[in-house]
Design an enzyme around this catalytic site. Structure first.
Site, short mmCIF file in Angstrom:
data_model
loop_
_atom_site.label_atom_id
_atom_site.label_comp_id
_atom_site.label_asym_id
_atom_site.label_seq_id
_atom_site.Cartn_x
_atom_site.Cartn_y
_atom_site.Cartn_z
N TYR A 53 0.88 -1.15 -0.04
CA TYR A 53 -0.04 -0.23 0.08
C TYR A 53 0.87 1.19 -0.13
CZ TYR A 53 -4.27 2.74 0.83
OH TYR A 53 -5.12 3.57 0.71
N TRP A 264 -6.93 9.22 -4.19
CA TRP A 264 -6.66 8.30 -3.25
C TRP A 264 -7.14 9.10 -1.89
CZ3 TRP A 264 -0.95 8.37 -0.46
CH2 TRP A 264 -1.03 7.44 0.56
#
Length: 328
Positions: A53, A264
């Site tokens: 991630y 994001w």
């Protein structure tokens, strides 16, 4: 008290995490003790365990980025009205545990009498869907949007939010078996990705001009969506379920003026002020409370079965979200 903790990262996410006992001090001044009622396992959580991630906490760490809980104990100086309140857990606070401490002033109260499993999924997937529909293209009722991974958590929320706003949504999935679940979530046009997707989308929509595309898959699927869009449209990527980088033909950029952007949620949190956050969560909370937004849940697990839960969340072809119920 227990927590699901990991001290390393690795390619098999369930292998690095385990349930261990913990202790917390009484809440300090301005703090409250929260009993965690439900916490989801999101794709970003799995990627955090594997180390893939974009933002990784220092080790050792407690898993989980969102959830919902009930205030059970107050520190000095905290208004008595907080006792017993259902609250949104602070994002990124390590929510895979039975209890956590939080500052009362930062908490977001949630409506009573609403399914806590649905509320537990409020902080990440719903705002991701809402903001991608709001922040890039000024869509009006009657406009069109197309998304892939429509059977995902974000995908199901996007269907509900689009419908509430009067938008038309084309929903793309990667396998035939996912079609019915998307239709059950309210998707009216559901197509399987693959050859001649743009032609099939045009036939299904009457050649409507689609101004916004939303891609969670990457790879060739990105270009498939781009080919479905109207000239001058915007394509948003927020994930790479295929494990491949976005592929898009230069012709989409050069001849059709398609714009490819990324989204994001963590970045949005860094820049959004408290008022904007309250607006977003307030809108989502009302939609969940009214039943307009509802995400499928495949299975729930107690905290002691964290390895099984993570394995289930990491597996392909799920029919809904995996949730932890740390206190049963």
């Amino acid at each position: 008290m227990k927590k699901a903790e990991y001290a390393s990262r690795g390619p098999v996410p369930q292998d690095v995490i385990s349930t261990v006992e913990m202790n917390l001090p009484p809440p300090a001044e301005g703090q409250v003790l929260i009993e965690v009622l439900a916490a989801p396992i999101n794709p970003s959580d799995v990627l955090t365990l594997t180390g893939e991630y974009g933002q990784l906490p220092p080790l050792p760490a407690i898993g989980g980025n969102e959830g919902v809980g009930r205030v059970v104990e107050l520190g000095s100086g905290v208004d008595a009205q907080w006792r017993g309140r259902t609250v949104l857990l602070p994002v990124g606070s390590g929510t895979w545990r039975t209890h956590l401490l939080a500052t009362a002033a930062t908490l977001v109260p949630l409506p009573d009498g609403v399914d806590v499993q649905q509320l537990a999924m409020l902080a990440i997937n719903p705002p991701t869907a809402l903001l991608m529909l709001s922040e890039f293209v000024n869509l009006q009722p009657g406009d069109w949007v197309i998304q892939n991974a429509a059977n995902s958590g974000v995908g199901s929320y996007l269907i509900g939010i689009a419908k509430a706003r009067g938008l038309n949504c084309v929903n793309i999935v990667r396998r035939e078996a996912a079609v019915e679940s998307v239709r059950a979530a309210g998707g009216e046009i559901v197509l399987v990705d693959g050859e001649k997707l743009a032609k099939r989308v045009a036939e299904a929509t009457g050649s409507a001009a689609i101004r916004l595309g939303i891609d969670a898959v990457g790879g060739a699927a990105t270009d498939n969506l781009a080919r479905c869009l109207a000239p001058g449209a915007t394509l948003i990527n927020y994930g790479a379920m295929s494990g491949e980088p976005c592929q898009i033909s230069p012709a989409s950029f050069v001849f059709r003026d398609i714009t490819l952007r990324g989204f994001w949620l963590s970045q949005w949190f860094k820049t959004a002020d408290a008022k904007r956050r309250a607006e977003v969560f307030g809108e989502i909370g009302k939609l969940i409370a009214s039943g307009t937004l509802r995400a499928p849940v495949q299975a729930t697990y107690p905290l002691d079965r964290i390895k099984e839960a993570v394995a289930a969340a990491a597996a392909g072809e799920r029919s809904g979200k995996i949730l932890l119920l740390p206190n049963g």
